[in-house]
Design a protein around this motif. Structure first.
Motif, PDB file in Angstrom:
ATOM      1  N   THR A  51       0.839  -1.205   0.000  1.00 36.83           N
ATOM      2  CA  THR A  51       0.000   0.000   0.000  1.00 36.83           C
ATOM      3  C   THR A  51       0.874   1.257   0.000  1.00 36.83           C
ATOM      4  OG1 THR A  51      -1.659  -1.206   1.253  1.00 36.83           O
ATOM      5  CG2 THR A  51      -1.888   1.167   1.209  1.00 36.83           C
ATOM      6  N   TYR A  52       1.933   1.215   0.797  1.00 31.30           N
ATOM      7  CA  TYR A  52       2.871   2.348   0.858  1.00 31.30           C
ATOM      8  C   TYR A  52       3.410   2.650  -0.548  1.00 31.30           C
ATOM      9  CZ  TYR A  52       6.830   5.076   2.802  1.00 31.30           C
ATOM     10  OH  TYR A  52       7.738   6.058   3.124  1.00 31.30           O
ATOM     11  N   SER A  53       3.837   1.609  -1.255  1.00 29.09           N
ATOM     12  CA  SER A  53       4.437   1.818  -2.581  1.00 29.09           C
ATOM     13  C   SER A  53       3.372   2.210  -3.610  1.00 29.09           C
ATOM     14  CB  SER A  53       5.191   0.560  -3.030  1.00 29.09           C
ATOM     15  OG  SER A  53       4.307  -0.539  -3.100  1.00 29.09           O
ATOM     16  N   TRP A  54       2.122   1.765  -3.397  1.00 28.26           N
ATOM     17  CA  TRP A  54       1.025   2.209  -4.267  1.00 28.26           C
ATOM     18  C   TRP A  54       0.771   3.700  -4.045  1.00 28.26           C
ATOM     19  CZ3 TRP A  54      -3.778   3.526  -1.774  1.00 28.26           C
ATOM     20  CH2 TRP A  54      -4.775   3.952  -2.654  1.00 28.26           C
ATOM     21  N   LYS A  55       0.798   4.127  -2.762  1.00 25.29           N
ATOM     22  CA  LYS A  55       0.555   5.539  -2.464  1.00 25.29           C
ATOM     23  C   LYS A  55       1.639   6.428  -3.064  1.00 25.29           C
ATOM     24  CE  LYS A  55      -1.599   6.961   1.360  1.00 25.29           C
ATOM     25  NZ  LYS A  55      -1.921   7.185   2.803  1.00 25.29           N
ATOM     26  N   GLN A  56       2.846   5.855  -3.220  1.00 27.65           N
ATOM     27  CA  GLN A  56       3.928   6.637  -3.817  1.00 27.65           C
ATOM     28  C   GLN A  56       4.016   6.421  -5.333  1.00 27.65           C
ATOM     29  OE1 GLN A  56       7.568   6.147  -1.510  1.00 27.65           O
ATOM     30  NE2 GLN A  56       6.711   7.392   0.135  1.00 27.65           N
ATOM     31  N   GLY A  57       3.133   5.607  -5.869  1.00 24.39           N
ATOM     32  CA  GLY A  57       3.102   5.368  -7.316  1.00 24.39           C
ATOM     33  C   GLY A  57       2.318   6.443  -8.047  1.00 24.39           C
ATOM     34  N   GLN A  58       1.996   6.190  -9.310  1.00 24.64           N
ATOM     35  CA  GLN A  58       1.409   7.242 -10.133  1.00 24.64           C
ATOM     36  C   GLN A  58      -0.118   7.331 -10.073  1.00 24.64           C
ATOM     37  OE1 GLN A  58       3.406   6.113 -13.854  1.00 24.64           O
ATOM     38  NE2 GLN A  58       4.296   8.159 -13.902  1.00 24.64           N
ATOM     39  N   HIS A  59      -0.777   6.443  -9.320  1.00 27.97           N
ATOM     40  CA  HIS A  59      -2.236   6.441  -9.385  1.00 27.97           C
ATOM     41  C   HIS A  59      -3.002   6.662  -8.091  1.00 27.97           C
ATOM     42  CE1 HIS A  59      -1.537   4.782 -13.397  1.00 27.97           C
ATOM     43  NE2 HIS A  59      -2.731   5.257 -13.681  1.00 27.97           N
ATOM     44  N   ALA A  60      -2.315   6.674  -6.957  1.00 29.62           N
ATOM     45  CA  ALA A  60      -3.050   6.844  -5.709  1.00 29.62           C
ATOM     46  C   ALA A  60      -3.567   8.278  -5.613  1.00 29.62           C
ATOM     47  CB  ALA A  60      -2.160   6.509  -4.520  1.00 29.62           C
ATOM     48  N   ARG A  61      -2.793   9.201  -6.115  1.00 24.03           N
ATOM     49  CA  ARG A  61      -3.250  10.589  -6.231  1.00 24.03           C
ATOM     50  C   ARG A  61      -2.703  11.125  -7.546  1.00 24.03           C
ATOM     51  NH1 ARG A  61       0.569  13.872  -1.800  1.00 24.03           N
ATOM     52  NH2 ARG A  61       2.519  12.922  -2.452  1.00 24.03           N
ATOM     53  N   THR A  62      -3.485  11.948  -8.207  1.00 28.57           N
ATOM     54  CA  THR A  62      -3.112  12.426  -9.545  1.00 28.57           C
ATOM     55  C   THR A  62      -3.423  13.920  -9.661  1.00 28.57           C
ATOM     56  OG1 THR A  62      -5.326  11.917 -10.352  1.00 28.57           O
ATOM     57  CG2 THR A  62      -3.663  10.200 -10.647  1.00 28.57           C
ATOM     58  N   PRO A  63      -2.860  14.557 -10.675  1.00 30.47           N
ATOM     59  CA  PRO A  63      -3.124  15.998 -10.847  1.00 30.47           C
ATOM     60  C   PRO A  63      -4.617  16.314 -10.937  1.00 30.47           C
ATOM     61  CG  PRO A  63      -1.366  15.292 -12.319  1.00 30.47           C
ATOM     62  CD  PRO A  63      -1.906  14.051 -11.667  1.00 30.47           C
ATOM     63  N   LYS A 176       7.126   2.018 -15.231  1.00 31.10           N
ATOM     64  CA  LYS A 176       7.489   1.136 -14.112  1.00 31.10           C
ATOM     65  C   LYS A 176       6.784   1.493 -12.810  1.00 31.10           C
ATOM     66  CE  LYS A 176      11.737  -1.074 -15.372  1.00 31.10           C
ATOM     67  NZ  LYS A 176      11.577  -0.828 -16.811  1.00 31.10           N
ATOM     68  N   ASN A 177       6.509   2.767 -12.594  1.00 30.58           N
ATOM     69  CA  ASN A 177       5.901   3.185 -11.332  1.00 30.58           C
ATOM     70  C   ASN A 177       4.396   3.405 -11.445  1.00 30.58           C
ATOM     71  OD1 ASN A 177       8.432   3.135 -10.158  1.00 30.58           O
ATOM     72  ND2 ASN A 177       8.824   5.297 -10.612  1.00 30.58           N
ATOM     73  N   ALA A 178       3.813   2.919 -12.519  1.00 24.45           N
ATOM     74  CA  ALA A 178       2.373   3.133 -12.718  1.00 24.45           C
ATOM     75  C   ALA A 178       1.595   2.639 -11.501  1.00 24.45           C
ATOM     76  CB  ALA A 178       1.903   2.441 -13.987  1.00 24.45           C
ATOM     77  N   GLY A 179       1.842   1.407 -11.088  1.00 23.17           N
ATOM     78  CA  GLY A 179       1.110   0.849  -9.954  1.00 23.17           C
ATOM     79  C   GLY A 179       1.762   1.177  -8.624  1.00 23.17           C
ATOM     80  N   HIS A 180       3.037   0.883  -8.546  1.00 20.64           N
ATOM     81  CA  HIS A 180       3.768   1.018  -7.275  1.00 20.64           C
ATOM     82  C   HIS A 180       5.133   1.633  -7.537  1.00 20.64           C
ATOM     83  CE1 HIS A 180       0.916  -1.965  -5.479  1.00 20.64           C
ATOM     84  NE2 HIS A 180       0.879  -2.355  -6.736  1.00 20.64           N
ATOM     85  N   ASN A 181       5.543   2.491  -6.607  1.00 17.05           N
ATOM     86  CA  ASN A 181       6.910   2.982  -6.643  1.00 17.05           C
ATOM     87  C   ASN A 181       7.585   2.473  -5.363  1.00 17.05           C
ATOM     88  OD1 ASN A 181       9.298   4.348  -6.577  1.00 17.05           O
ATOM     89  ND2 ASN A 181       8.435   6.352  -7.084  1.00 17.05           N
ATOM     90  N   TYR A 182       8.507   1.545  -5.535  1.00 14.29           N
ATOM     91  CA  TYR A 182       9.074   0.846  -4.370  1.00 14.29           C
ATOM     92  C   TYR A 182      10.244   1.567  -3.717  1.00 14.29           C
ATOM     93  CZ  TYR A 182       6.301  -3.042  -6.122  1.00 14.29           C
ATOM     94  OH  TYR A 182       5.267  -3.824  -6.542  1.00 14.29           O
ATOM     95  N   LYS A 183      10.717   2.646  -4.355  1.00 16.49           N
ATOM     96  CA  LYS A 183      11.945   3.288  -3.893  1.00 16.49           C
ATOM     97  C   LYS A 183      11.861   3.678  -2.404  1.00 16.49           C
ATOM     98  CE  LYS A 183      15.171   6.866  -5.403  1.00 16.49           C
ATOM     99  NZ  LYS A 183      14.903   7.991  -4.459  1.00 16.49           N
ATOM    100  N   GLY A 184      10.789   4.378  -2.053  1.00 16.72           N
ATOM    101  CA  GLY A 184      10.631   4.858  -0.679  1.00 16.72           C
ATOM    102  C   GLY A 184      10.538   3.710   0.321  1.00 16.72           C
ATOM    103  N   ALA A 185       9.763   2.692  -0.025  1.00 14.52           N
ATOM    104  CA  ALA A 185       9.588   1.542   0.875  1.00 14.52           C
ATOM    105  C   ALA A 185      10.919   0.830   1.074  1.00 14.52           C
ATOM    106  CB  ALA A 185       8.545   0.585   0.303  1.00 14.52           C
ATOM    107  N   ASP A 186      11.652   0.647  -0.032  1.00 15.09           N
ATOM    108  CA  ASP A 186      12.940  -0.035   0.061  1.00 15.09           C
ATOM    109  C   ASP A 186      13.914   0.742   0.941  1.00 15.09           C
ATOM    110  OD1 ASP A 186      11.968  -2.028  -1.491  1.00 15.09           O
ATOM    111  OD2 ASP A 186      13.122  -1.550  -3.290  1.00 15.09           O
ATOM    112  N   GLU A 187      13.918   2.062   0.770  1.00 19.58           N
ATOM    113  CA  GLU A 187      14.821   2.886   1.574  1.00 19.58           C
ATOM    114  C   GLU A 187      14.451   2.807   3.052  1.00 19.58           C
ATOM    115  OE1 GLU A 187      15.954   6.115  -1.935  1.00 19.58           O
ATOM    116  OE2 GLU A 187      14.684   6.761  -0.254  1.00 19.58           O
ATOM    117  N   TRP A 188      13.131   2.831   3.315  1.00 20.47           N
ATOM    118  CA  TRP A 188      12.669   2.745   4.704  1.00 20.47           C
ATOM    119  C   TRP A 188      13.126   1.431   5.340  1.00 20.47           C
ATOM    120  CZ3 TRP A 188      10.438   5.770   8.357  1.00 20.47           C
ATOM    121  CH2 TRP A 188       9.995   5.103   9.514  1.00 20.47           C
ATOM    122  N   ILE A 189      12.932   0.343   4.611  1.00 25.89           N
ATOM    123  CA  ILE A 189      13.272  -0.985   5.134  1.00 25.89           C
ATOM    124  C   ILE A 189      14.783  -1.114   5.335  1.00 25.89           C
ATOM    125  CG2 ILE A 189      13.296  -3.458   4.550  1.00 25.89           C
ATOM    126  CD1 ILE A 189      10.522  -2.932   3.169  1.00 25.89           C
TER     127      ILE A 189
END
Ligand code: HEC
Ligand code: HEC
Ligand code: HEC
Length: 212
Positions: A51-63, A176-189
């Motif tokens: 969910t975290y990576s979805w929220k940081q992806g391109q679709h959880a919030r949009t312009p 690649k980040n359409a659904g999920h952007n894992y960068k933030g989650a990976d850094e947190w972990i």
């Protein structure tokens, strides 16, 4: 009742009991795998990272203030309802694997900690992408009709996508980040060793954007 339907009923019950026994056995086995944790234990927290990576992806919030939820991308022909744990499991056990009880136990064990999820994720992502490729990104195309793409500020984009209107195209290969952007989650972990908290996803993302 005809005798053949009596037999089908009999076999349905037998199969039900056998599945019940196997599920119980798998559950017990899994609890042992994750040690002192309860049934759900670390496993259900995997959802936090997803969910975290979805929220940081391109679709959880949009312009335009639109949000695509889990089921918009992961379930075919469904009205929008939140992805429940059983949907989530069947998503991970897509297709042939849906029937595999050992696959179920295995997945429970393989993603029970943040570190295991990071390690296992390429495989989990691959399964989802294979499913999407199999239906030619039906869900993406359901919202993005490439024939109706129009952006006068970037005319080349619609032109380029027009080439995929009737052809297979792997949207995620380029997005690649359409659904999920894992960068933030990976850094947190990596930094904290714990699951990231979805409630912090936007706060963290905005902090990073503002630094730039
Ligand atoms: C805009 C489309 C989209 C939305 C919305 C979306 N996903 Fe995904 N999801 C994808 C794509 C594409 C992949 C494969 C590539 C990847 O891993 O990012 C994927 C991968 C996954 C995976 C396997 C990899 C992993 O992260 O463990 C899971 C599980 C998953 N999604 C669950 C969810 C859940 C739960 C939600 C809602 C909170 C959600 N998805 C929302 C498109 C989406
Ligand atoms: C439920 C509808 C829906 C689904 C499903 C969906 N999208 Fe979107 N997508 C949108 C909306 C709405 C926007 C925002 C449009 C805008 O801001 O102008 C968007 C934005 C985008 C963008 C632009 C993002 C940006 O930040 O510039 C891309 C790329 C994209 N989607 C690709 C995909 C892909 C690939 C999939 C499938 C994995 C997908 N979409 C699934 C509705 C959807
Ligand atoms: C070969 C790479 C590639 C493929 C495959 C691809 N796209 Fe794109 N897409 C792009 C590029 C490049 C852009 C422009 C990005 C930008 O301007 O920031 C783009 C932009 C978009 C946008 C935003 C349009 C806009 O004007 O802001 C959407 C929506 C989108 N793609 C959806 C899809 C969908 C859905 C698929 C699969 C059916 C797909 N794309 C397949 C490369 C691709």
């Amino acid at each position: 009742m005809s005798s053949s339907s009596k037999w089908s009923a009999f076999w349905l019950i037998v199969i039900g009991v056998v599945i019940g026994i196997i599920l119980t056995a798998t559950t017990v086995g899994t609890v042992q795998v994750v040690g002192s944790e309860t049934f759900c234990g670390g496993f259900c927290h995997t959802m936090d990272a997803v969910t975290y990576s979805w929220k940081q992806g391109q679709h959880a919030r949009t312009p335009v203030g639109f949000s695509a939820g889990c089921s918009d991308c992961h379930l075919l022909n469904e009205t929008n309802h939140p992805l429940k744990p059983h949907d989530y499991l069947s998503l991970l056990l897509h297709k042939g694997q849906a029937a595999s009880i050992s696959g179920f136990g295995q997945i429970m064990g393989t993603i029970s900690t943040p570190q295991k999820w990071v390690k296992e994720r390429p495989e989990l992502s691959k399964r989802v992408i294979e499913w999407m490729t199999g239906n030619n990104f039906h869900n993406c195309r359901g919202c993005h009709n490439l024939a109706d793409m129009y952006n006068p500020k970037k005319p080349m984009v619609a032109k380029m996508h027009a080439a995929f209107i009737d052809k297979p195209a792997n949207c995620v290969m380029c997005h690649k980040n359409a659904g999920h952007n894992y960068k933030g989650a990976d850094e947190w972990i990596e930094k904290n060793g714990t699951w990231p908290n979805p409630a912090d996803a936007w706060v963290q993302a905005d902090a990073t954007t503002e630094k730039k």
